[in-house]
Enzyme design. Sequence first.
Site, PDB file in Angstrom:
ATOM      1  N   THR A 176       0.864  -1.177   0.000  1.00 41.80           N
ATOM      2  CA  THR A 176       0.000   0.000   0.000  1.00 41.80           C
ATOM      3  C   THR A 176       0.907   1.236   0.000  1.00 41.80           C
ATOM      4  O   THR A 176       1.724   1.375   0.919  1.00 41.80           O
ATOM      5  CB  THR A 176      -0.868  -0.001   1.282  1.00 41.80           C
ATOM      6  OG1 THR A 176      -1.622  -1.210   1.298  1.00 41.80           O
ATOM      7  CG2 THR A 176      -1.803   1.191   1.321  1.00 41.80           C
ATOM      8  N   SER A 180       1.260   4.132   1.131  1.00 37.89           N
ATOM      9  CA  SER A 180       0.820   5.170   2.063  1.00 37.89           C
ATOM     10  C   SER A 180       1.984   5.719   2.869  1.00 37.89           C
ATOM     11  O   SER A 180       1.795   6.470   3.818  1.00 37.89           O
ATOM     12  CB  SER A 180      -0.249   4.602   2.994  1.00 37.89           C
ATOM     13  OG  SER A 180       0.279   3.512   3.704  1.00 37.89           O
ATOM     14  N   SER A 212       6.985   0.902  12.100  1.00 36.53           N
ATOM     15  CA  SER A 212       5.932   1.617  11.401  1.00 36.53           C
ATOM     16  C   SER A 212       6.550   2.509  10.341  1.00 36.53           C
ATOM     17  O   SER A 212       7.750   2.786  10.363  1.00 36.53           O
ATOM     18  CB  SER A 212       5.109   2.438  12.389  1.00 36.53           C
ATOM     19  OG  SER A 212       5.545   3.766  12.367  1.00 36.53           O
ATOM     20  N   LYS A 213       5.681   2.926   9.422  1.00 40.72           N
ATOM     21  CA  LYS A 213       6.159   3.787   8.342  1.00 40.72           C
ATOM     22  C   LYS A 213       6.628   5.134   8.898  1.00 40.72           C
ATOM     23  O   LYS A 213       7.250   5.911   8.212  1.00 40.72           O
ATOM     24  CB  LYS A 213       5.053   3.969   7.308  1.00 40.72           C
ATOM     25  CG  LYS A 213       4.828   2.687   6.510  1.00 40.72           C
ATOM     26  CD  LYS A 213       3.746   2.772   5.469  1.00 40.72           C
ATOM     27  CE  LYS A 213       3.733   1.468   4.664  1.00 40.72           C
ATOM     28  NZ  LYS A 213       2.566   1.233   3.872  1.00 40.72           N
ATOM     29  N   ARG A 214       6.310   5.374  10.159  1.00 38.04           N
ATOM     30  CA  ARG A 214       6.742   6.642  10.759  1.00 38.04           C
ATOM     31  C   ARG A 214       8.179   6.576  11.291  1.00 38.04           C
ATOM     32  O   ARG A 214       8.779   7.591  11.572  1.00 38.04           O
ATOM     33  CB  ARG A 214       5.790   7.046  11.893  1.00 38.04           C
ATOM     34  CG  ARG A 214       4.443   7.512  11.391  1.00 38.04           C
ATOM     35  CD  ARG A 214       3.512   7.822  12.545  1.00 38.04           C
ATOM     36  NE  ARG A 214       3.245   6.636  13.345  1.00 38.04           N
ATOM     37  CZ  ARG A 214       2.311   5.727  13.043  1.00 38.04           C
ATOM     38  NH1 ARG A 214       1.564   5.880  11.970  1.00 38.04           N
ATOM     39  NH2 ARG A 214       2.112   4.681  13.794  1.00 38.04           N
TER      40      ARG A 214
END
Length: 322
Positions: free
Chosen positions: A10, A12, A252-254
Amino acid sequence: MTRRGRFAPTPSGLLHIGNAFTALAAWLQMRQAGGEFVLRIEDIDKARSRAAYAEQLQDDLLWLGLDWDEGPRIGGRFAPYEQSRRERLYEEALDRLQQAGRLYPCYCSRSELASIGSAPHGLASEGAAYPGFCRSLSAEERQARAAKKTPALRFIMPADAPLFRDTLTGQQSCAGEASPGDFVVKRADGMFSYQLAVTVDDAAMGITDVLRGADLLDSTPRQLALYEAIDRTPPDFAHVPLLVDASSRRLSKRDHSLTLAALRGAAVPPEQLLGRLAHLAGWIDRPEPVTARELVQAFGPVRPASDRLVISDQLRQALTAG
Ligand code: GLU
């Protein structure tokens, strides 16, 4: 028959090393089997997806040495490979499910759903089982609710969730596990759900092997039920552990320092990252630099078996030192 696998990110956010690990495992599985590898961009959630992330993740995969036989940039016989351009197929599948009496409208609000409680384990992707409130509404109740609210559509999950054996770990999903409950296939705002889109696409693209993160384990019985309902043969399913940090939180993507973009920016060689990941998975004995191609023969079940692999602070330092 030629086996066909895929990686279906995804777009995002930036890919991090956890996503890279899943992509690597799916790619290795197909390269070892002499199969075909598909890249599909799961940008069905338009509010969260960005074209720039889709481009970046392709550059990141190629940097790692992971190529694809069909997908964006190169096309293929099942194009398009972006979910945002495949909505007609999802609508058709919904019509079929609707006609077969497998769906019902659900008027529950967010707060009603929140009161059902949260998922029993931290890595689950779908939350608690829906107890089926709207399934038993009478025609009058439905009419009254429809006047006030656009419904979501839910798929009726069979009482006995389908079982499967994980092709990588050999583990059988347990009979008697609580049913995951009826799940949404189209949201009230018109968005098709991940469960529907991924099943329709894997079936349409002739995917024979799904290999993905253990966070999606609880999605697999749902998708198996959808395959049965749309009358398609399901693929084999395999799950690899999630990468978690030293306090057991999933990456996480963070967490920017462990994104592939950051590692590339810090001039970390891809072979160094691959060597560390392959060692963590137990595919090689020493954490030495290695190319993706060199790992093809080494690939197998992750050892020791687990649903998570810990990136210790020490490993994080080793990974990020270019
Ligand atoms: N698009 C999903 C994700 O990024 C993965 C889909 C799948 O592999 O089934 O989490």
